[in-house]
Design an enzyme around this catalytic site. Structure first.
Site, short mmCIF file in Angstrom:
data_model
loop_
_atom_site.label_atom_id
_atom_site.label_comp_id
_atom_site.label_asym_id
_atom_site.label_seq_id
_atom_site.Cartn_x
_atom_site.Cartn_y
_atom_site.Cartn_z
N LYS A 81 0.82 -1.22 0.00
CA LYS A 81 0.00 0.00 0.00
C LYS A 81 0.85 1.26 0.00
O LYS A 81 0.47 2.27 -0.59
CB LYS A 81 -0.96 0.00 1.20
CG LYS A 81 -2.07 -1.00 1.02
CD LYS A 81 -3.27 -0.72 1.89
CE LYS A 81 -4.38 -1.70 1.57
NZ LYS A 81 -5.29 -1.96 2.66
N LYS A 93 -5.00 -11.89 -6.17
CA LYS A 93 -6.23 -12.14 -5.39
C LYS A 93 -7.35 -11.19 -5.85
O LYS A 93 -7.07 -10.08 -6.34
CB LYS A 93 -5.97 -12.01 -3.89
CG LYS A 93 -5.79 -10.62 -3.40
CD LYS A 93 -5.85 -10.51 -1.88
CE LYS A 93 -5.72 -9.03 -1.55
NZ LYS A 93 -5.85 -8.63 -0.20
N LYS A 122 -10.80 -5.30 -3.92
CA LYS A 122 -11.60 -4.09 -4.17
C LYS A 122 -10.81 -3.08 -4.98
O LYS A 122 -11.38 -2.22 -5.64
CB LYS A 122 -11.92 -3.38 -2.84
CG LYS A 122 -12.46 -4.24 -1.75
CD LYS A 122 -12.76 -3.43 -0.48
CE LYS A 122 -12.66 -4.33 0.74
NZ LYS A 122 -13.36 -3.99 1.92
P1 TYM Z 1 -10.79 -6.43 4.42
O1 TYM Z 1 -11.84 -5.42 4.72
O2 TYM Z 1 -9.79 -6.11 3.35
O3 TYM Z 1 -11.44 -7.80 4.04
C1 TYM Z 1 -12.47 -8.38 4.81
C2 TYM Z 1 -12.32 -9.89 4.87
O4 TYM Z 1 -12.36 -10.44 3.54
C3 TYM Z 1 -11.24 -11.30 3.35
N1 TYM Z 1 -10.84 -11.26 1.92
C4 TYM Z 1 -10.70 -12.35 1.16
N2 TYM Z 1 -10.89 -13.66 1.41
C5 TYM Z 1 -10.68 -14.51 0.38
N3 TYM Z 1 -10.31 -14.13 -0.88
C6 TYM Z 1 -10.11 -12.83 -1.17
N4 TYM Z 1 -9.76 -12.47 -2.40
C7 TYM Z 1 -10.31 -11.86 -0.14
N5 TYM Z 1 -10.22 -10.51 -0.07
C8 TYM Z 1 -10.54 -10.16 1.19
C9 TYM Z 1 -10.17 -10.72 4.25
O5 TYM Z 1 -9.16 -11.68 4.54
C10 TYM Z 1 -10.97 -10.33 5.47
O6 TYM Z 1 -11.18 -11.46 6.31
N6 TYM Z 1 -7.49 -5.77 8.14
C11 TYM Z 1 -8.78 -6.35 7.80
C12 TYM Z 1 -9.93 -5.81 8.64
C13 TYM Z 1 -9.73 -5.92 10.10
C14 TYM Z 1 -9.83 -7.09 10.88
C15 TYM Z 1 -9.61 -6.69 12.21
C16 TYM Z 1 -10.10 -8.44 10.56
C17 TYM Z 1 -9.45 -4.89 10.95
N7 TYM Z 1 -9.39 -5.35 12.22
C18 TYM Z 1 -9.63 -7.61 13.27
C19 TYM Z 1 -10.11 -9.36 11.63
C20 TYM Z 1 -9.88 -8.95 12.93
C21 TYM Z 1 -9.10 -6.00 6.35
O7 TYM Z 1 -8.64 -5.02 5.82
O8 TYM Z 1 -10.01 -6.83 5.77
#
Ligand code: TYM
Length: 355
Positions: free
Chosen positions: A115, A217, A220
């Site tokens: 990022k 992957k 978004k």
């Molecule tokens: P975020 O918002 O990017 O994504 C949310 C969830 O979706 C999963 N994910 C995927 N799983 C499979 N294939 C993909 N292509 C894919 N893209 C996204 C992510 O692994 C996630 O589970 N840092 C985290 C948010 C967060 C969080 C937390 C999660 C903040 N605090 C505490 C767990 C616990 C994030 O940016 O996810």
């Protein structure tokens, strides 16, 4: 000596549209866990400030993720559903963790490197410290299990490192205050205030890949909308994106091993299995030897059947923002009471005079 109560925590950022990767890697798993565990599901709105500070519609996006949680079938009575910024203890604990974690740990995070790009000196401090806030999200509830997609694995390892360092650095005070909880670390019994949280990177599709490039992957931030299926896509769009998905010229193989080295075919078979609630082996048993011109329409029908109703439900719920705000307010109060309790103890452990 008691043990940590099993508690699930996870979060999703309110940036951009949710896609099939978020659904299969996270939301579908959240729903599966709600019957067996106490669960806290958060919309992590403060995380969204790390990369982009000014958003036109952060409140709308926050409500949209909450609507997605509800549309997928999360029960707001059974689970705690809320947005992060309602519970200021997340930010407070993150500050303490900023003082526990080392800059080197943060610099090694691949997500930060991706990022921040080449101009790291100009990245926000928040982007660097992001994993500290994520650790605080989880540990302010002393949660033991975190369901996520594979891309979050490194952040969860760091969460364990932070918990472990806190437990070690303050071990004498934790013991003197009688705030330690016994836990197993490998074969060893240890005592600590924070659990060493386990990631739950499970289910058939912890890493859903782009429909345009099987080596990337689904994300978004991919500029091509054809690379992902959004949960708000209508039936025609879902079918069109699957029809246009990149493949290779060979028919599907006769066994799962034959998917190796064929990332696009592998991804479509995995998506089919995850949506149908079956295994890749079963999908290959049904479609092995068939051409993509046969397989893609079947996948498109399945995806439309499973996803279009979720999108419709998301729209319906989003039409009632007062209801969503009520759910988030209620969840925020329940989460806040738990977080307050943890922070009182953290203040004592660290020695902050707040009585
Ligand atoms: P975020 O918002 O990017 O994504 C949310 C969830 O979706 C999963 N994910 C995927 N799983 C499979 N294939 C993909 N292509 C894919 N893209 C996204 C992510 O692994 C996630 O589970 N840092 C985290 C948010 C967060 C969080 C937390 C999660 C903040 N605090 C505490 C767990 C616990 C994030 O940016 O996810």
């Amino acid at each position: 000596m008691s043990e940590f109560r099993q508690l699930i925590f996870s979060g999703v950022q309110p940036t951009g549209n949710l896609h099939l990767g978020n659904y299969l890697g996270a939301l579908q798993r959240f729903v599966a866990l709600q019957d067996s565990y106490d669960c806290i599901y958060c919309v992590v709105d403060m995380h969204s400030l790390t990369a982009t500070l000014v958003h036109d519609d952060l409140m709308e996006q926050t409500r949209a993720i909450a609507a997605a949680y509800l549309a997928c079938g999360l029960d707001p009575k059974k689970n705690i559903i809320f947005n992060q910024s309602r519970v200021p203890q997340h930010a407070e604990l993150a500050w303490i963790f900023n003082c526990v974690a080392r800059i080197g740990w943060m610099n090694r995070m691949t997500q930060f490197k991706d990022k921040a790009g080449k101009d790291r000196e100009n990245a926000s401090l928040g982007l660097l410290a992001y994993p500290s806030l994520m650790a605080a999200d989880i540990l302010v509830y002393r949660a033991t299990h975190v369901p996520v997609g594979e891309d979050q694995k490194q952040h969860l390892e760091l969460t364990r490192d932070i918990a472990q360092k806190f437990n070690n650095d303050f071990s004498d005070r934790i013991a003197a205050l009688g705030l330690g909880v016994e836990m197993m670390v490998g074969e060893e019994k240890v005592n600590g205030f924070f659990p060493l949280t386990e990631p739950l990177i499970e289910g058939p599709a912890p890493r859903v890949m782009s429909l345009r490039d099987g080596s990337k992957k689904m994300s978004k931030s991919d500029p091509s909308d054809l690379s992902r299926i959004n949960l708000l896509d209508d039936a025609d769009t879902i079918a069109r994106k699957i029809k246009k998905a990149k493949t290779d010229p060979e028919p599907l193989p006769g066994d799962v091993e034959g998917l190796e080295g064929r990332p696009e075919a592998d991804n479509l078979v995995t998506i089919y299995a995850a949506l149908a609630g079956t295994t890749r082996e079963q999908v290959i048993a049904d479609f092995g030897g068939r051409q993509f011109s046969d397989f893609k329409p079947a996948l498109a029908d399945l995806a439309v059947e499973k996803l279009a109703p979720i999108g419709e439900e998301m729209r319906r719920i989003a039409g009632d923002p007062a209801y969503i705000d009520g759910v988030l307010r209620d969840g925020g109060e329940r989460a806040g009471a738990m977080a307050e309790q943890t922070m009182k103890q953290v203040h004592q452990i660290v020695g902050l005079l707040v009585n």
